[in-house]
Design an enzyme around this catalytic site. Structure first.
Site, PDB file in Angstrom:
ATOM      1  N   HIS A 174       0.915  -1.376  -0.016  1.00 42.15           N
ATOM      2  CA  HIS A 174      -0.050  -0.086  -0.029  1.00 42.15           C
ATOM      3  C   HIS A 174       0.761   1.249  -0.050  1.00 42.15           C
ATOM      4  O   HIS A 174       0.267   2.582  -0.478  1.00 42.15           O
ATOM      5  CB  HIS A 174      -0.974  -0.066   1.312  1.00 42.15           C
ATOM      6  CG  HIS A 174      -0.432   0.234   2.637  1.00 42.15           C
ATOM      7  ND1 HIS A 174      -0.096  -0.658   3.525  1.00 42.15           N
ATOM      8  CD2 HIS A 174       0.036   1.515   3.097  1.00 42.15           C
ATOM      9  CE1 HIS A 174       0.485   0.055   4.498  1.00 42.15           C
ATOM     10  NE2 HIS A 174       0.437   1.238   4.544  1.00 42.15           N
TER      11      HIS A 174
ATOM     12  N   LEU B  17      -9.664 -20.984  -7.742  1.00 42.66           N
ATOM     13  CA  LEU B  17     -10.900 -21.935  -7.762  1.00 42.66           C
ATOM     14  C   LEU B  17     -11.514 -21.478  -8.997  1.00 42.66           C
ATOM     15  O   LEU B  17     -12.369 -22.542  -9.413  1.00 42.66           O
ATOM     16  CB  LEU B  17     -11.641 -21.951  -6.524  1.00 42.66           C
ATOM     17  CG  LEU B  17     -10.983 -22.188  -5.174  1.00 42.66           C
ATOM     18  CD1 LEU B  17     -12.157 -22.017  -4.200  1.00 42.66           C
ATOM     19  CD2 LEU B  17     -10.751 -23.649  -5.331  1.00 42.66           C
ATOM     20  N   GLY B  18     -11.532 -20.365  -9.627  1.00 40.18           N
ATOM     21  CA  GLY B  18     -12.437 -20.138 -10.701  1.00 40.18           C
ATOM     22  C   GLY B  18     -13.590 -19.740 -10.413  1.00 40.18           C
ATOM     23  O   GLY B  18     -14.554 -20.130 -11.290  1.00 40.18           O
TER      24      GLY B  18
ATOM     25  N   GLY C 159       3.152   6.530   7.999  1.00 35.59           N
ATOM     26  CA  GLY C 159       4.442   6.686   7.525  1.00 35.59           C
ATOM     27  C   GLY C 159       5.507   5.740   7.947  1.00 35.59           C
ATOM     28  O   GLY C 159       6.427   5.171   7.278  1.00 35.59           O
ATOM     29  N   ASN C 160       4.984   4.816   9.179  1.00 36.83           N
ATOM     30  CA  ASN C 160       5.773   3.580   9.825  1.00 36.83           C
ATOM     31  C   ASN C 160       5.692   2.503   8.584  1.00 36.83           C
ATOM     32  O   ASN C 160       6.506   1.640   8.950  1.00 36.83           O
ATOM     33  CB  ASN C 160       5.646   3.382  11.018  1.00 36.83           C
ATOM     34  CG  ASN C 160       6.156   4.269  12.005  1.00 36.83           C
ATOM     35  OD1 ASN C 160       5.673   5.029  12.708  1.00 36.83           O
ATOM     36  ND2 ASN C 160       7.597   3.884  12.276  1.00 36.83           N
ATOM     37  N   SER C 161       4.627   2.487   7.922  1.00 44.00           N
ATOM     38  CA  SER C 161       4.193   1.374   7.074  1.00 44.00           C
ATOM     39  C   SER C 161       5.465   1.097   6.267  1.00 44.00           C
ATOM     40  O   SER C 161       6.068   1.629   5.582  1.00 44.00           O
ATOM     41  CB  SER C 161       3.188   1.532   6.300  1.00 44.00           C
ATOM     42  OG  SER C 161       1.827   2.055   6.815  1.00 44.00           O
TER      43      SER C 161
ATOM     44  N   MET D 295     -18.260 -15.219  -5.595  1.00 41.89           N
ATOM     45  CA  MET D 295     -18.671 -15.721  -4.146  1.00 41.89           C
ATOM     46  C   MET D 295     -19.265 -14.437  -3.434  1.00 41.89           C
ATOM     47  O   MET D 295     -18.433 -13.480  -3.763  1.00 41.89           O
ATOM     48  CB  MET D 295     -18.018 -16.364  -3.601  1.00 41.89           C
ATOM     49  CG  MET D 295     -16.381 -15.854  -3.239  1.00 41.89           C
ATOM     50  SD  MET D 295     -15.351 -17.028  -2.504  1.00 41.89           S
ATOM     51  CE  MET D 295     -13.702 -16.047  -2.702  1.00 41.89           C
TER      52      MET D 295
ATOM     53  N   ASP E 252       0.381  -7.465   1.493  1.00 35.62           N
ATOM     54  CA  ASP E 252       0.450  -6.338   1.529  1.00 35.62           C
ATOM     55  C   ASP E 252       2.137  -6.045   1.445  1.00 35.62           C
ATOM     56  O   ASP E 252       2.608  -5.242   2.390  1.00 35.62           O
ATOM     57  CB  ASP E 252       0.006  -5.592   2.804  1.00 35.62           C
ATOM     58  CG  ASP E 252      -0.039  -3.886   2.736  1.00 35.62           C
ATOM     59  OD1 ASP E 252       0.010  -3.520   1.711  1.00 35.62           O
ATOM     60  OD2 ASP E 252      -0.007  -3.473   4.024  1.00 35.62           O
TER      61      ASP E 252
END
Length: 424
Positions: free
Chosen positions: A145, A312-313, A252-254, A316, A175
Site C-alpha cells: 500500500h 478456484l475459478g 509513515g511507519n508502514s 462468491m 501487503d
C-alpha cells in the site's frame, strides 16, 4: 463555734481550688497563644522569599550515568543504516488554460483547445528496510500500500541521499512489495530473525518515518503484545496472521522493520488500530507481518516478480450477506449452517468446475479450515501451492457433500476486486 470554723475552712479550700483552676486556665491560654505565635512566625519565615540573590550561579551539568550503549541502543544502531523512507510519486493533471467561472478553459473560448501536461508529485510516504545487496543492486522490502498507484518511486537512505527505485514486484494479499535501488551508497543491510520464536512480553523496536521523511529513522520501543493475531490484510480482505505490538506505529511507519534486541527484523510494520471504539480512543495496538512470511513472499517476488497462488475459478458472496429467507428458500440450508461462502458463478474449465461445484453451492470447509467468509476461504486456499490437492466441504440443496480440488490453475494475486462479489 466548731461548726463555724469548719465552714470557714471549707470555703477557704474551695477558694483555693477555684483560684488554682483559674490560674491554670490563664497559664494554659498564655502558653497556647505563645505556641501559636511561634508556629506562625516559623511558617512566615519558611515561606518568605529570601532577600538577595546568588549572582555567581554555581549549577553544573553532571556526568551522564545512564548506559548509552544499552541493548536497545545497540539493536537500533545495528539496523538504523538499513532503514529508508519510500516516496510514492504520482502524476498530477495540470491545465494551462485560463481560469473561468466554471474552472479552467482556453483563452479563445474553446473547450477543446486547453493544453495540459503531467507532473509527478509526492502522493504519499512510507518506510522500508534494505535486506539484500547483490552486485550493484540493493533490495528494499516495504508495504504494497506504500507503493500502490505510483508512477515513480524514490528512496531516501539513512544518510539523507535520495535515489530512484524500481518496483520488482508487489503482493496485495500480504501487503508486501520489493524495490531495487543502486547499491553504491548502501553500507548496512538488515537480517531477518525467526518470527516463530518470538514470545509475548519480548522487547521490540519499531523504526521508520512516522508522518513522513521529516521524521526519518524514528525509533519507538515496546513489546510483543500477541504473537498470532488474525486480521484482514492488504486490499482484498484476505485473512492473515500478524504480530501485535504496543510499539508506537503511525502513518509513515508502514513498511519499516520491527526488530528484536539482537537487531534482527522479525516483522514488517503494516497497520494499526486507529478508530474510536464506543467513544474510546485506541492506542498501543499496532501490527507487523511476521518475518517468516515476509521472506517467503519477497523471495518469490525477486524470482518471478509476482506471487502465483491457486485459483478456484469462482465468484462468491459471504453467506452472512444472504437473507434468512433466501438461505431457506433458495439455498435450502439447514438452520445449523450460518457461515460460509455462496458460489455465484463457476468459470468453465476451472478447478471448481472440474471438481463438480455449481452455482449456489455453499462452501463451509477447505482442508481442515472452517470457511466463514471469503477472506477465510482465501487464507485457507493460499496455504496450498499450485499442483496440490485439497478437500472441500459444501452444501447443495440442504445436503452436505465433499469433493477433491486439484489445484492446477493459478491466479496472479497482485490484482484485486473490491466489489462485494469476490472472485477467486
Amino acid at each position: 463555734m466548731n461548726r463555724i470554723k469548719q465552714a470557714f475552712k471549707d470555703r477557704l479550700w474551695l477558694g483555693v481550688i477555684i483560684v488554682g483552676l483559674f490560674a491554670g486556665l490563664i497559664g494554659g491560654g498564655i502558653a497556647l497563644g505563645i505556641n501559636n505565635l511561634v508556629q506562625h512566625h516559623e511558617e512566615v519565615t519558611s515561606t518568605r522569599v529570601p532577600a538577595g540573590s546568588n549572582k555567581s550561579g554555581g549549577t553544573k551539568v553532571n556526568k551522564n550515568k545512564a548506559d548509552l550503549n544499552g541493548e536497545a541502543s545497540q539493536a537500533y544502531k545495528s539496523v538504523q543504516g538499513a532503514v529508508v523512507s519510500v516516496i510514492n510519486k504520482q502524476k498530477v493533471q495540470q491545465s494551462s488554460g485560463t481560469l473561468g467561472i466554471f474552472g479552467y478553459g482556453s483563452s479563445n473560448g474553446s473547450n477543446n483547445d486547453s493544453s495540459s501536461d503531467n507532473k509527478l508529485e509526492t502522493a504519499s510516504e512510507g518506510s522500508g528496510v534494505i535486506y539484500k545487496k547483490s552486485g550493484n543492486s540493493a533490495y528494499v522490502v516495504t508495504n504494497n500500500h506504500v507503493v500502490k498507484g505510483s508512477n515513480a518511486l524514490q528512496v531516501i537512505l539513512s544518510n539523507g541521499k535520495k535515489v530512484n527505485a524500481d518496483l520488482v514486484g508487489a503482493d496485495s494479499a500480504t501487503d508486501l512489495a520489493v524495490l531495487k535501488i543502486n547499491a553504491a551508497n548502501v553500507k548496512t543491510v538488515a537480517s531477518f530473525g525467526n518470527s516463530n520464536s518470538i514470545v509475548p512480553g519480548q522487547d521490540v523496536l519499531a523504526i521508520g518515518s512516522p508522518m513522513g521523511s521529516e521524521y526519518a529513522n524514528t525509533v519507538t520501543k515496546g513489546i510483543i503484545s500477541a504473537k498470532d493475531r488474525t486480521l484482514k490484510a492488504g486490499t482484498d480482505g484476505t485473512l492473515t496472521s500478524v504480530i501485535q505490538t504496543d510499539a508506537a506505529i503511525n502513518s509513515g511507519n508502514s513498511g519499516g522493520p520491527l526488530i528484536n534486541m539482537a537487531g534482527q527484523v522479525i516483522g514488517i510494520n503494516s497497520m494499526k488500530l486507529a478508530s474510536d471504539t464506543q467513544g474510546s480512543s485506541v492506542e498501543g495496538i499496532g501490527f507487523a507481518i511476521p518475518s517468516n512470511e515476509v521472506v517467503t513472499i519477497i523471495n518469490q517476488l525477486i524470482k518471478n516478480g509476482k506471487i502465483t497462488r491457486p485459483s478456484l475459478g469462482i465468484s462468491m458472496v459471504d453467506l452472512s450477506n444472504v437473507t434468512s429467507d433466501q438461505q431457506q428458500s433458495v439455498l435450502k440450508l439447514p438452520t445449523s449452517v450460518s457461515k460460509g461462502v455462496v458460489i455465484m458463478d463457476v468459470n468453465n474449465g476451472s478447478v471448481a468446475d472440474t471438481a463438480g461445484l455449481k452455482k449456489y453451492d455453499v462452501i463451509t470447509k477447505l482442508g481442515d479450515t472452517q470457511v466463514t467468509d471469503a477472506g477465510s476461504l482465501k487464507a485457507a486456499l493460499y496455504k496450498y501451492k499450485v499442483g496440490q490437492s485439497a478437500k472441500v466441504t459444501y452444501y447443495r440443496d440442504g445436503q452436505q457433500h465433499t469433493a477433491t480440488l486439484h489445484l492446477t490453475k493459478s491466479a496472479d494475486t497482485t490484482s484485486t476486486d473490491d466489489s462485494q462479489q469476490d472472485n477467486n
